[in-house]
Design a protein around this motif. Structure first.
Motif, PDB file in Angstrom:
ATOM      1  N   SER A  58      22.501 -40.268  28.623  1.00 27.80           N
ATOM      2  CA  SER A  58      21.057 -40.164  28.396  1.00 27.80           C
ATOM      3  C   SER A  58      20.541 -41.565  28.130  1.00 27.80           C
TER       4      SER A  58
ATOM      5  N   ASP B 251      17.922 -44.272  26.825  1.00 25.90           N
ATOM      6  CA  ASP B 251      16.938 -44.402  25.764  1.00 25.90           C
ATOM      7  C   ASP B 251      15.567 -44.692  26.363  1.00 25.90           C
ATOM      8  N   LYS B 252      14.574 -43.915  25.993  1.00 26.54           N
ATOM      9  CA  LYS B 252      13.233 -44.063  26.560  1.00 26.54           C
ATOM     10  C   LYS B 252      12.507 -45.303  26.034  1.00 26.54           C
ATOM     11  N   THR B 253      13.056 -45.952  25.008  1.00 28.96           N
ATOM     12  CA  THR B 253      12.387 -47.121  24.443  1.00 28.96           C
ATOM     13  C   THR B 253      12.849 -48.420  25.091  1.00 28.96           C
TER      14      THR B 253
END
Length: 77
Positions: A7, A9-11
């Protein structure tokens, strides 16, 4: 095909994602040179996951630049 166990990291910024892709490409080339196709396949799937995140960042940047304001002025009919 994206890796099912990774997954992203969206940041992460665009530069960080590009750096991760470059690092993974280095590891992929080493895996391919050592004829380790199983590891190479896993790394390829992780790279695909990062590229998907990178395209999401590009899409968000396009929306932020309000490109629709420019395309509404062009009428090709």
């Amino acid at each position: 095909m994206e890796h099912p166990l990774v997954s992203i990291d969206k940041t992460l910024t665009e530069e960080q994602v590009n750096s991760a892709i470059n690092d993974l490409n280095t590891k992929l080339s080493y895996a391919l040179r050592s004829n380790n196709s199983y590891v190479a396949n896993q790394i390829s799937m992780v790279i695909e996951s990062y590229r998907t995140r990178l395209f999401e960042i590009y899409k968000q940047n396009d929306q932020d630049s309000q490109i629709d304001n420019y395309t509404k002025n062009i009428d090709i009919s």
